[in-house]
Motif scaffolding. Sequence first.
Motif, PDB file in Angstrom:
ATOM      1  N   ARG A 181       0.821  -1.210   0.000  1.00  0.00           N
ATOM      2  CA  ARG A 181       0.000   0.000   0.000  1.00  0.00           C
ATOM      3  C   ARG A 181       0.856   1.261   0.000  1.00  0.00           C
ATOM      4  NH1 ARG A 181      -2.569  -1.334   4.074  1.00  0.00           N
ATOM      5  NH2 ARG A 181      -1.491  -0.126   5.679  1.00  0.00           N
ATOM      6  N   GLU A 182       2.013   1.220   0.661  1.00  0.00           N
ATOM      7  CA  GLU A 182       2.835   2.411   0.820  1.00  0.00           C
ATOM      8  C   GLU A 182       3.918   2.577  -0.242  1.00  0.00           C
ATOM      9  OE1 GLU A 182       2.444   2.783   5.702  1.00  0.00           O
ATOM     10  OE2 GLU A 182       4.325   2.094   4.808  1.00  0.00           O
ATOM     11  N   MET A 183       4.122   1.552  -1.071  1.00  0.00           N
ATOM     12  CA  MET A 183       5.252   1.576  -1.986  1.00  0.00           C
ATOM     13  C   MET A 183       5.199   2.688  -3.016  1.00  0.00           C
ATOM     14  SD  MET A 183       7.865  -0.090  -1.485  1.00  0.00           S
ATOM     15  CE  MET A 183       8.538   0.325  -3.089  1.00  0.00           C
ATOM     16  N   SER A 184       4.033   3.074  -3.449  1.00  0.00           N
ATOM     17  CA  SER A 184       3.936   4.152  -4.434  1.00  0.00           C
ATOM     18  C   SER A 184       4.548   5.433  -3.887  1.00  0.00           C
ATOM     19  CB  SER A 184       2.470   4.387  -4.821  1.00  0.00           C
ATOM     20  OG  SER A 184       2.361   5.461  -5.728  1.00  0.00           O
ATOM     21  N   SER A 185       4.283   5.720  -2.621  1.00  0.00           N
ATOM     22  CA  SER A 185       4.825   6.913  -1.985  1.00  0.00           C
ATOM     23  C   SER A 185       6.340   6.810  -1.832  1.00  0.00           C
ATOM     24  CB  SER A 185       4.161   7.111  -0.616  1.00  0.00           C
ATOM     25  OG  SER A 185       4.715   8.215   0.061  1.00  0.00           O
TER      26      SER A 185
ATOM     27  N   TYR B  83      -3.422  -8.006  -7.760  1.00  0.00           N
ATOM     28  CA  TYR B  83      -2.936  -6.706  -8.216  1.00  0.00           C
ATOM     29  C   TYR B  83      -3.870  -6.047  -9.227  1.00  0.00           C
ATOM     30  CZ  TYR B  83       1.276  -7.712  -5.623  1.00  0.00           C
ATOM     31  OH  TYR B  83       2.158  -8.001  -4.607  1.00  0.00           O
ATOM     32  N   ALA B  84      -4.748  -6.820  -9.846  1.00  0.00           N
ATOM     33  CA  ALA B  84      -5.737  -6.227 -10.738  1.00  0.00           C
ATOM     34  C   ALA B  84      -6.723  -5.354  -9.962  1.00  0.00           C
ATOM     35  CB  ALA B  84      -6.492  -7.318 -11.489  1.00  0.00           C
ATOM     36  N   GLN B  85      -6.838  -5.611  -8.678  1.00  0.00           N
ATOM     37  CA  GLN B  85      -7.772  -4.869  -7.832  1.00  0.00           C
ATOM     38  C   GLN B  85      -7.128  -3.682  -7.131  1.00  0.00           C
ATOM     39  OE1 GLN B  85      -9.137  -7.971  -5.190  1.00  0.00           O
ATOM     40  NE2 GLN B  85     -10.324  -8.997  -6.779  1.00  0.00           N
ATOM     41  N   ARG B  86      -5.839  -3.437  -7.419  1.00  0.00           N
ATOM     42  CA  ARG B  86      -5.104  -2.380  -6.725  1.00  0.00           C
ATOM     43  C   ARG B  86      -4.250  -1.574  -7.695  1.00  0.00           C
ATOM     44  NH1 ARG B  86      -6.093  -6.620  -3.915  1.00  0.00           N
ATOM     45  NH2 ARG B  86      -6.519  -6.504  -1.672  1.00  0.00           N
ATOM     46  N   GLN B  87      -4.091  -0.316  -7.407  1.00  0.00           N
ATOM     47  CA  GLN B  87      -3.180   0.543  -8.152  1.00  0.00           C
ATOM     48  C   GLN B  87      -1.934   0.733  -7.296  1.00  0.00           C
ATOM     49  OE1 GLN B  87      -3.640   1.686 -11.268  1.00  0.00           O
ATOM     50  NE2 GLN B  87      -5.600   0.605 -11.396  1.00  0.00           N
ATOM     51  N   VAL B  88      -0.905  -0.065  -7.551  1.00  0.00           N
ATOM     52  CA  VAL B  88       0.274  -0.004  -6.683  1.00  0.00           C
ATOM     53  C   VAL B  88       1.292   1.025  -7.163  1.00  0.00           C
ATOM     54  CG1 VAL B  88      -0.005  -2.367  -5.887  1.00  0.00           C
ATOM     55  CG2 VAL B  88       1.387  -1.916  -7.911  1.00  0.00           C
ATOM     56  N   GLY B  89       1.201   1.446  -8.405  1.00  0.00           N
ATOM     57  CA  GLY B  89       2.023   2.551  -8.873  1.00  0.00           C
ATOM     58  C   GLY B  89       3.443   2.216  -9.280  1.00  0.00           C
TER      59      GLY B  89
END
Length: 215
Positions: A109-113, A141-147
């Motif tokens: 959840r925090e990796m994009s930041s 991962y299809a259900q999430r935008q990890v960036g």
Amino acid sequence: MTSRWKPCQFSQVASLTAATLVAILAVGCQSAENAPPAPAPQPASPTAAPGPDAATLGAAALDVSKLLDETRLPDLEGAARSLRDRMGPKGLLVVFVDTHCPFSATAIREMSSVASVLAKHEVPSVLLNVGEPQATVERFYAQRQVGIPVIYDTGKATLTAWAVTSTPTPILIDSAGAVAYRGNAVWADVGAAAEKSLKLPAGSLKFTVQGTGFG
């Protein structure tokens, strides 16, 4: 990520009890190498095999330069590239995760930041999902935008090669291909190591997320 927590044991699915929850909070999510004996393995399906050309080197003494070349895994679009090819001019952050560990969920959840801060200094980031079927990885991962890019090994070869025993485990590689950080997903610690690697003043890299001390 579902609301049900369970141990990060890649070869075993266990129901959650109060004792299990205490154990998770005490030691984090352990890989199969540290897990209790699992049931007899079932015949492997095509999606349960390791990703293409996954590294299979021993883990007693890591040859990171060789691992960067030989750890060649597919991303969610099916393109297989080595970790060497995914490095930026000043390094690479690889974070070992899986889809069912609650601490991995925090890191994902925090990796994009985190990645956005490192990218400004030419250090790209990648999530390396391990030990789960391709269908599970793709659905999660299809259900999430990890960036950031997600690559995966459906087996345990990459875990063994990099001597990773729990998730999440971030490994920061510097521009020379050496490990600058390996430990818990505490972003302040990753940042401090990155500052040394990049020769930046202490406190230059500021993250808005904290990460987790478990892994």
